[in-house]
Design an enzyme around this catalytic site. Structure first.
Site, PDB file in Angstrom:
ATOM      1  N   ASN A  14       9.498  -8.442  -1.020  1.00 57.94           N
ATOM      2  CA  ASN A  14       9.026  -7.292  -0.082  1.00 57.94           C
ATOM      3  C   ASN A  14       8.117  -7.906   1.060  1.00 57.94           C
ATOM      4  O   ASN A  14       7.262  -8.552   0.747  1.00 57.94           O
ATOM      5  CB  ASN A  14       8.052  -6.546  -0.969  1.00 57.94           C
ATOM      6  CG  ASN A  14       7.693  -4.944  -0.586  1.00 57.94           C
ATOM      7  OD1 ASN A  14       6.809  -4.242  -1.186  1.00 57.94           O
ATOM      8  ND2 ASN A  14       8.110  -4.624   0.487  1.00 57.94           N
ATOM      9  N   ASN A  76       4.328   1.262   7.117  1.00 59.15           N
ATOM     10  CA  ASN A  76       5.564   1.202   6.888  1.00 59.15           C
ATOM     11  C   ASN A  76       6.505   0.950   8.005  1.00 59.15           C
ATOM     12  O   ASN A  76       5.915   0.741   9.211  1.00 59.15           O
ATOM     13  CB  ASN A  76       6.031   2.534   6.281  1.00 59.15           C
ATOM     14  CG  ASN A  76       5.616   3.100   5.016  1.00 59.15           C
ATOM     15  OD1 ASN A  76       5.338   1.964   4.047  1.00 59.15           O
ATOM     16  ND2 ASN A  76       5.072   4.414   4.859  1.00 59.15           N
ATOM     17  N   CYS A  85      -0.294  -0.668  -0.863  1.00 64.25           N
ATOM     18  CA  CYS A  85       1.055  -1.523  -1.102  1.00 64.25           C
ATOM     19  C   CYS A  85       0.479  -2.597  -2.086  1.00 64.25           C
ATOM     20  O   CYS A  85      -0.103  -3.347  -1.713  1.00 64.25           O
ATOM     21  CB  CYS A  85       1.607  -2.141   0.065  1.00 64.25           C
ATOM     22  SG  CYS A  85       3.093  -3.262   0.118  1.00 64.25           S
ATOM     23  N   ASN A  87       2.505  -5.040  -3.409  1.00 69.08           N
ATOM     24  CA  ASN A  87       2.991  -6.376  -2.924  1.00 69.08           C
ATOM     25  C   ASN A  87       2.168  -6.790  -1.895  1.00 69.08           C
ATOM     26  O   ASN A  87       1.461  -8.143  -1.791  1.00 69.08           O
ATOM     27  CB  ASN A  87       4.401  -6.554  -2.644  1.00 69.08           C
ATOM     28  CG  ASN A  87       5.172  -6.431  -3.851  1.00 69.08           C
ATOM     29  OD1 ASN A  87       4.936  -7.165  -4.967  1.00 69.08           O
ATOM     30  ND2 ASN A  87       6.226  -5.667  -3.693  1.00 69.08           N
ATOM     31  N   ASN A 161      -0.813   5.824  -4.335  1.00 70.58           N
ATOM     32  CA  ASN A 161       0.464   6.239  -3.643  1.00 70.58           C
ATOM     33  C   ASN A 161       1.326   6.899  -4.467  1.00 70.58           C
ATOM     34  O   ASN A 161       1.368   6.847  -5.822  1.00 70.58           O
ATOM     35  CB  ASN A 161       0.991   5.522  -2.613  1.00 70.58           C
ATOM     36  CG  ASN A 161       1.354   4.144  -3.424  1.00 70.58           C
ATOM     37  OD1 ASN A 161       1.152   4.330  -4.475  1.00 70.58           O
ATOM     38  ND2 ASN A 161       2.113   3.471  -2.477  1.00 70.58           N
ATOM     39  N   ASN A 194       7.812   7.346  -2.920  1.00 75.87           N
ATOM     40  CA  ASN A 194       8.774   6.386  -3.339  1.00 75.87           C
ATOM     41  C   ASN A 194       9.552   6.733  -4.547  1.00 75.87           C
ATOM     42  O   ASN A 194       8.913   7.211  -5.530  1.00 75.87           O
ATOM     43  CB  ASN A 194       7.803   4.845  -3.454  1.00 75.87           C
ATOM     44  CG  ASN A 194       7.046   4.463  -2.345  1.00 75.87           C
ATOM     45  OD1 ASN A 194       7.426   4.835  -1.093  1.00 75.87           O
ATOM     46  ND2 ASN A 194       6.182   3.738  -2.330  1.00 75.87           N
ATOM     47  N   GLU A 218      11.679   3.169  -0.981  1.00 77.24           N
ATOM     48  CA  GLU A 218      10.448   3.442  -0.320  1.00 77.24           C
ATOM     49  C   GLU A 218      10.566   4.254   0.950  1.00 77.24           C
ATOM     50  O   GLU A 218      11.325   3.981   1.692  1.00 77.24           O
ATOM     51  CB  GLU A 218       9.802   1.953   0.178  1.00 77.24           C
ATOM     52  CG  GLU A 218       9.367   0.922  -1.173  1.00 77.24           C
ATOM     53  CD  GLU A 218       8.496   0.059  -0.431  1.00 77.24           C
ATOM     54  OE1 GLU A 218       7.451   0.186  -0.168  1.00 77.24           O
ATOM     55  OE2 GLU A 218       8.720  -1.121  -0.862  1.00 77.24           O
ATOM     56  N   CYS A 227       8.727  -3.462  -4.878  1.00 80.83           N
ATOM     57  CA  CYS A 227       7.616  -2.607  -4.451  1.00 80.83           C
ATOM     58  C   CYS A 227       6.641  -2.470  -5.577  1.00 80.83           C
ATOM     59  O   CYS A 227       6.855  -2.177  -6.724  1.00 80.83           O
ATOM     60  CB  CYS A 227       8.356  -0.790  -4.499  1.00 80.83           C
ATOM     61  SG  CYS A 227       6.849   0.114  -4.214  1.00 80.83           S
ATOM     62  N   GLY A 228       5.426  -3.145  -5.086  1.00 80.98           N
ATOM     63  CA  GLY A 228       4.407  -3.393  -6.382  1.00 80.98           C
ATOM     64  C   GLY A 228       3.987  -2.146  -6.950  1.00 80.98           C
ATOM     65  O   GLY A 228       3.887  -2.145  -8.220  1.00 80.98           O
ATOM     66  N   THR A 229       3.483  -1.388  -6.067  1.00 76.43           N
ATOM     67  CA  THR A 229       2.980   0.030  -6.748  1.00 76.43           C
ATOM     68  C   THR A 229       4.056   0.679  -7.675  1.00 76.43           C
ATOM     69  O   THR A 229       3.851   1.331  -8.600  1.00 76.43           O
ATOM     70  CB  THR A 229       2.453   0.859  -5.727  1.00 76.43           C
ATOM     71  OG1 THR A 229       3.377   1.165  -4.584  1.00 76.43           O
ATOM     72  CG2 THR A 229       1.117   0.267  -5.125  1.00 76.43           C
TER      73      THR A 229
END
Length: 289
Positions: A14, A76, A85, A87, A161, A194, A218, A227-229
């Site tokens: 990412n 974004n 975010c 990551n 988010n 997302n 995303e 995507c970390g979250t």
């Protein structure tokens, strides 16, 4: 045209364009962000991380008041502003440490975001961010995506988010998804979301750790390698579906690598924490149109 210094970084694929603007003097338009993130005409990235002092911009006022020195202005790839975010914030922390603007050696590093102040520490996987408490949305969302036939139910998870998580029965269906097309959500969340597609491992839990595999679309970007979250949301959704006996430690495999998720008690509430690597690739200068 003015030259802007940048660093390219990524967390499990990412990737981000990191722009240093400590005094908050740089006002990037949506179009400028989109060009910088364009993989053919710009540097290329899933988004931009603007490194700015929290007290230098209006959005950072609450973070500065709580003691955070730095604010992560995340955009974004299409230029739209995002709350958080997972990551990106690890890459952001790595950048601060590399340039000597912050240290993680003496404890957690507080970083301001549009989703509030988050703390980052070093971990066995690289860096770990405390995303705070989460919220499971009560309304089911139907998700239509190319390659899976009939619409599937999705679970809304907010980790600062918005996310919608869809369970798929096997890896064949996960691999067959065509995420070049935007998944359609009904009802559509007010600010979009997302969308994560997950397949649990078999068995789901080994030695007290759950394992799932995930792909993600995303908002404002498209499919990304990670995507970390979204990884956190996917683990939380599967944990919710699995019931009271589900573990609080998870391993999540994404196309870009492997991330860890855990849900410890912090005080009297449970938080979700995300851990994984953060890599800085190269630095340079770019002409800003």
């Amino acid at each position: 045209m003015p030259l802007v210094a940048f660093t390219k970084g990524h967390g499990t694929g990412n990737d981000f364009v990191i722009v240093s603007d400590p005094d908050g003097e740089l006002d990037l338009s949506d179009d400028q962000v989109a060009v910088l993130c364009d993989r053919r005409f710009g540097i290329g990235g899933d988004g931009i991380l603007r490194v700015v002092r929290a007290d230098a911009i209006d959005e950072g006022a609450d973070a500065a008041a709580s003691g955070a020195v730095w604010f992560m202005d995340y955009r974004n790839a299409d230029g739209s502003r995002a709350e958080m975010c997972g990551n990106g914030i690890r890459v952001f922390a790595r950048y601060l440490a590399e340039v000597g603007w912050a240290t993680l050696d003496d404890g957690p590093l507080a970083i301001g975001t549009r989703a509030g102040v988050k703390t980052v520490t070093r971990s066995d996987l690289g860096f770990e961010v405390d995303l705070g408490p989460w919220r499971v949305e009560p309304q089911e969302v139907l998700v239509r995506a190319r390659g899976i036939g009939a619409p599937r139910p999705g679970l809304g998870i907010d980790v600062g988010n918005p996310h919608v998580v869809v369970a798929l029965p096997d890896e064949r269906e996960l691999d067959g998804l065509d995420l070049t097309a935007v998944p359609q959500l009904h009802p559509e969340p007010p600010h979009g979301a997302n969308v994560e597609f997950v397949v649990p491992s078999d068995p789901l839990v080994r030695d007290g750790v759950g394992t799932i595999r995930m792909r993600v679309f995303e908002r404002g970007v498209g499919e990304t390698l990670s995507c970390g979250t979204g990884v956190a949301a996917a683990a939380l959704a599967v944990r919710d579906w699995a019931g009271a006996a589900a573990p609080d430690h998870w391993t999540v495999e994404v196309p870009g690598g492997t991330l860890g998720v855990r849900m410890p008690l912090v005080g009297d509430e449970r938080h979700v924490l995300l851990s994984g690597p953060a890599t800085l690739v190269y630095s340079g200068e770019v002409a800003l149109a």
